[in-house]
Scaffold this active site. Structure first.
Site, PDB file in Angstrom:
ATOM      1  N   ARG A  80      19.261 -48.583  26.429  1.00  0.00           N
ATOM      2  CA  ARG A  80      18.075 -49.231  25.853  1.00  0.00           C
ATOM      3  C   ARG A  80      16.981 -48.237  25.486  1.00  0.00           C
ATOM      4  O   ARG A  80      16.085 -48.564  24.705  1.00  0.00           O
ATOM      5  CB  ARG A  80      17.499 -50.245  26.830  1.00  0.00           C
ATOM      6  CG  ARG A  80      18.367 -51.461  26.954  1.00  0.00           C
ATOM      7  CD  ARG A  80      18.011 -52.217  28.198  1.00  0.00           C
ATOM      8  NE  ARG A  80      18.997 -53.247  28.443  1.00  0.00           N
ATOM      9  CZ  ARG A  80      18.741 -54.542  28.416  1.00  0.00           C
ATOM     10  NH1 ARG A  80      17.533 -54.964  28.188  1.00  0.00           N
ATOM     11  NH2 ARG A  80      19.685 -55.408  28.632  1.00  0.00           N
ATOM     12  N   HIS A 123      26.353 -42.141  31.674  1.00  0.00           N
ATOM     13  CA  HIS A 123      27.759 -42.565  31.640  1.00  0.00           C
ATOM     14  C   HIS A 123      28.678 -41.354  31.863  1.00  0.00           C
ATOM     15  O   HIS A 123      29.659 -41.429  32.585  1.00  0.00           O
ATOM     16  CB  HIS A 123      28.101 -43.188  30.278  1.00  0.00           C
ATOM     17  CG  HIS A 123      27.314 -44.421  29.936  1.00  0.00           C
ATOM     18  ND1 HIS A 123      26.331 -44.430  28.979  1.00  0.00           N
ATOM     19  CD2 HIS A 123      27.376 -45.676  30.428  1.00  0.00           C
ATOM     20  CE1 HIS A 123      25.818 -45.649  28.882  1.00  0.00           C
ATOM     21  NE2 HIS A 123      26.433 -46.430  29.749  1.00  0.00           N
TER      22      HIS A 123
HETATM   23  P1  AMP Z   1      26.437 -49.915  30.766  1.00  0.00           P
HETATM   24  O1  AMP Z   1      27.173 -49.333  29.596  1.00  0.00           O
HETATM   25  O2  AMP Z   1      24.962 -49.922  30.606  1.00  0.00           O
HETATM   26  O3  AMP Z   1      27.010 -51.242  31.195  1.00  0.00           O
HETATM   27  O4  AMP Z   1      26.691 -48.929  31.976  1.00  0.00           O
HETATM   28  C1  AMP Z   1      27.982 -48.557  32.365  1.00  0.00           C
HETATM   29  C2  AMP Z   1      27.898 -47.868  33.706  1.00  0.00           C
HETATM   30  O5  AMP Z   1      27.088 -46.701  33.590  1.00  0.00           O
HETATM   31  C3  AMP Z   1      27.276 -48.753  34.790  1.00  0.00           C
HETATM   32  O6  AMP Z   1      27.988 -48.591  35.994  1.00  0.00           O
HETATM   33  C4  AMP Z   1      25.874 -48.202  34.887  1.00  0.00           C
HETATM   34  O7  AMP Z   1      25.278 -48.402  36.135  1.00  0.00           O
HETATM   35  C5  AMP Z   1      26.117 -46.729  34.629  1.00  0.00           C
HETATM   36  N1  AMP Z   1      24.881 -46.067  34.211  1.00  0.00           N
HETATM   37  C6  AMP Z   1      24.018 -46.469  33.240  1.00  0.00           C
HETATM   38  N2  AMP Z   1      22.940 -45.643  33.190  1.00  0.00           N
HETATM   39  C7  AMP Z   1      23.140 -44.709  34.148  1.00  0.00           C
HETATM   40  C8  AMP Z   1      22.383 -43.584  34.599  1.00  0.00           C
HETATM   41  N3  AMP Z   1      21.208 -43.263  34.047  1.00  0.00           N
HETATM   42  N4  AMP Z   1      22.889 -42.855  35.612  1.00  0.00           N
HETATM   43  C9  AMP Z   1      24.084 -43.172  36.192  1.00  0.00           C
HETATM   44  N5  AMP Z   1      24.842 -44.223  35.811  1.00  0.00           N
HETATM   45  C10 AMP Z   1      24.374 -44.984  34.804  1.00  0.00           C
END
Ligand code: AMP
Length: 282
Positions: free
Chosen positions: A187, A34
């Site tokens: 996760r 993030h």
């Molecule tokens: P989430 O909180 O899981 O909904 O993710 C928020 C944003 O962070 C989304 O655009 C995800 O694709 C991005 N994201 C999550 N994990 C990663 C990662 N390992 N590398 C880059 N972006 C990520």
């Protein structure tokens, strides 16, 4: 760093800013993946805003929603350290007031394959929340992670359907991995150290499959797919939902003789009851 909790406070704070606005939507439990989106936005915009909202509408599984990690204090500390300018932390009522009518998006086949197949309704829920946040924030640029590749393509489609493409630029940021190659994910907090080590098989199998394709573009896709699924299971995964090749129209390719180019390989698999996804670009 300003933290706002209501739509009114958000509108007031946004009315005071000038210059390009970059927006990073998240569900919290922030990690370096993030933060890499925040850094990218900071490097390309005058002002960066992050939202933290666990969107129930995108969870097809109630238990998954209940179990979703909530770490707001450490999230805010990480964002402060990353020099994020503003954080929007709305309640459910702010995003979905009583009179809110959820739209339906004509996403086509993309919401029926891969993640769409295994998580019915998930992408409608993602579009609803992102569209709502974009209405409230009106950024110039939207930052999403390549880790959720299908989600990026879905949001690109939603932007086109809502005629937002001309005003909001979608920026896709490469997947951030740990030192061994495991894609960072909220996760992962639920994985033991042993499961984390075993989970490296995901990126390793994706890389092997990519290498096989690069060596011989007429290689047998079904054989690579079956071998990869077997490898992943042998490493300790309970199940593999998919290990698939997709083309530029986000169609699943079974036969390498099809005219459209393979652009990525995507996989989803479960270890210790934690479902992980990853993908590799071709
Ligand atoms: P989430 O909180 O899981 O909904 O993710 C928020 C944003 O962070 C989304 O655009 C995800 O694709 C991005 N994201 C999550 N994990 C990663 C990662 N390992 N590398 C880059 N972006 C990520």
């Amino acid at each position: 760093m300003k933290v706002v909790y209501t739509n009114e406070a958000l509108a007031l704070s946004l009315s005071n800013i000038q210059g390009d606005l970059g927006f990073v939507p998240t569900m919290g439990a922030l990690h370096d993946g993030h933060i890499s989106l925040i850094e990218k936005s900071r490097s390309e915009n005058k002002f960066t805003i992050c939202s933290i909202f666990v969107n129930q509408k995108q969870f097809n599984n109630a238990e998954d929603f209940e179990k979703y990690p909530k770490t707001i204090d450490t999230d805010l500390a990480k964002l402060e350290l990353a020099k994020c300018d503003m954080v929007f932390v709305p309640t459910n009522e702010q995003i979905y007031p009583a009179n809110f009518k959820a739209p339906y998006y004509e996403l086509g086949n993309i919401e029926n394959v891969l993640e769409g197949y295994y998580r019915p309704g998930h992408f409608q829920g993602v579009c609803i929340v992102v569209n709502r946040l974009l209405d409230l924030i009106k950024p110039n640029k939207l930052y999403l992670g390549r880790k959720d590749f299908q989600q990026c393509i879905v949001i690109q489609k939603m932007l086109a359907l809502q005629k937002l493409e001309a005003t909001i630029e979608l920026c896709i940021v490469r997947t951030k991995r740990d030192q061994f190659g495991l894609a960072l994910s909220s996760r992962n907090l639920r994985l033991s150290e042993a499961a984390k080590r075993k989970s490296l098989i995901l990126i390793n199998s994706l890389q092997h499959a990519k290498d096989a394709l690069n060596r011989d573009e007429n290689t047998d896709l079904t054989k690579i797919q079956n071998d990869s699924i077997n490898e992943i299971k042998k490493a300790g995964f309970e199940s593999v939902d998919y290990f698939d090749f997709i083309n530029e129209d986000f169609e699943v390719i079974k036969d390498n003789n099809e005219s459209k180019r393979i652009i990525a390989i995507l996989t989803a698999a479960t270890i210790d009851a934690v479902r992980l996804i990853d993908n590799i670009e071709i």
